[in-house]
Write a protein that holds these residues in place. Structure first.
Motif, PDB file in Angstrom:
ATOM      1  N   PHE A   1       0.861  -1.181   0.000  1.00  0.00           N
ATOM      2  CA  PHE A   1       0.000   0.000   0.000  1.00  0.00           C
ATOM      3  C   PHE A   1       0.894   1.225   0.000  1.00  0.00           C
ATOM      4  O   PHE A   1       1.790   1.348   0.833  1.00  0.00           O
ATOM      5  CB  PHE A   1      -0.902   0.021   1.243  1.00  0.00           C
ATOM      6  CG  PHE A   1      -1.964  -1.037   1.223  1.00  0.00           C
ATOM      7  CD1 PHE A   1      -3.224  -0.761   0.721  1.00  0.00           C
ATOM      8  CD2 PHE A   1      -1.690  -2.308   1.695  1.00  0.00           C
ATOM      9  CE1 PHE A   1      -4.209  -1.744   0.697  1.00  0.00           C
ATOM     10  CE2 PHE A   1      -2.666  -3.292   1.666  1.00  0.00           C
ATOM     11  CZ  PHE A   1      -3.929  -3.015   1.166  1.00  0.00           C
ATOM     12  N   VAL A   2       0.649   2.140  -0.944  1.00  0.00           N
ATOM     13  CA  VAL A   2       1.416   3.374  -1.064  1.00  0.00           C
ATOM     14  C   VAL A   2       0.454   4.545  -0.898  1.00  0.00           C
ATOM     15  O   VAL A   2      -0.604   4.579  -1.530  1.00  0.00           O
ATOM     16  CB  VAL A   2       2.126   3.461  -2.434  1.00  0.00           C
ATOM     17  CG1 VAL A   2       2.879   4.774  -2.564  1.00  0.00           C
ATOM     18  CG2 VAL A   2       3.061   2.284  -2.637  1.00  0.00           C
ATOM     19  N   VAL A   3       0.802   5.492  -0.046  1.00  0.00           N
ATOM     20  CA  VAL A   3      -0.029   6.675   0.174  1.00  0.00           C
ATOM     21  C   VAL A   3       0.234   7.693  -0.930  1.00  0.00           C
ATOM     22  O   VAL A   3       1.381   8.055  -1.191  1.00  0.00           O
ATOM     23  CB  VAL A   3       0.265   7.315   1.545  1.00  0.00           C
ATOM     24  CG1 VAL A   3      -0.489   8.622   1.711  1.00  0.00           C
ATOM     25  CG2 VAL A   3      -0.061   6.340   2.671  1.00  0.00           C
ATOM     26  N   GLN A   4      -0.846   8.134  -1.580  1.00  0.00           N
ATOM     27  CA  GLN A   4      -0.739   9.269  -2.493  1.00  0.00           C
ATOM     28  C   GLN A   4      -1.363  10.481  -1.811  1.00  0.00           C
ATOM     29  O   GLN A   4      -0.710  11.479  -1.593  1.00  0.00           O
ATOM     30  CB  GLN A   4      -1.425   8.994  -3.825  1.00  0.00           C
ATOM     31  CG  GLN A   4      -1.254  10.133  -4.804  1.00  0.00           C
ATOM     32  CD  GLN A   4      -1.788   9.802  -6.186  1.00  0.00           C
ATOM     33  OE1 GLN A   4      -2.604   8.906  -6.364  1.00  0.00           O
ATOM     34  NE2 GLN A   4      -1.314  10.531  -7.179  1.00  0.00           N
ATOM     35  N   SER A   5      -2.642  10.360  -1.430  1.00  0.00           N
ATOM     36  CA  SER A   5      -3.323  11.435  -0.724  1.00  0.00           C
ATOM     37  C   SER A   5      -4.550  10.859  -0.029  1.00  0.00           C
ATOM     38  O   SER A   5      -5.443  10.340  -0.688  1.00  0.00           O
ATOM     39  CB  SER A   5      -3.746  12.529  -1.703  1.00  0.00           C
ATOM     40  OG  SER A   5      -4.486  13.522  -1.033  1.00  0.00           O
TER      41      SER A   5
END
Length: 135
Positions: free
Chosen positions: A61-65
């Motif tokens: 899981f990668v946070v963008q916004s």
């Protein structure tokens, strides 16, 4: 004709979890997927049990916004998880494990920065989570 080698085989499956998707029920078939968190609400995502996923299953899981805390339920009651977080300040302040087992991984909006990520791997029948954070 020259061979391409590994240069073309290193693509990742990517799925954006935004407001149109909402909470995602992740399946065993989603092994190897990078999920990009890009939404304005608090969503509760779920991953099947470690036994269903099988050895070597993983996702990231990668946070963008995000503007609401994201929770990721890891398996079922009785599944266990271990979290290791590397961050600039040395504290576990972006990701944490909660719940009765604990088997719920939280991605906290108060401390997240675009690019923060957590990888989840099943090994020896349990979940291992590795978080990397700029904060």
């Amino acid at each position: 004709m020259a061979k391409q080698g590994f240069a073309t085989s290193d693509r990742r499956k990517v799925e954006v979890l935004d407001d149109t998707v909402g909470a995602k029920t992740i399946g065993v078939h989603d092994c190897g997927t990078v999920f990009v968190l890009n939404n304005t609400g608090a969503d509760a995502h779920t991953i099947p049990s470690a036994a269903s996923c099988g050895e070597g299953w993983w996702c990231r899981f990668v946070v963008q916004s995000i503007t609401g805390n994201q929770s990721i339920t890891l398996g079922v009651t009785g599944d266990t998880a271990v979290l290791v977080e590397a961050s600039a300040d040395g504290a576990e302040d972006v990701f944490n494990l909660t719940g009765a087992d604990p088997n719920v991984l939280q991605v906290l909006t108060a401390a997240d920065i675009a690019g923060d990520e957590v990888e989840i791997i099943v090994a020896n029948g349990q979940f291992f989570c590795k978080g990397i954070s700029k904060s």
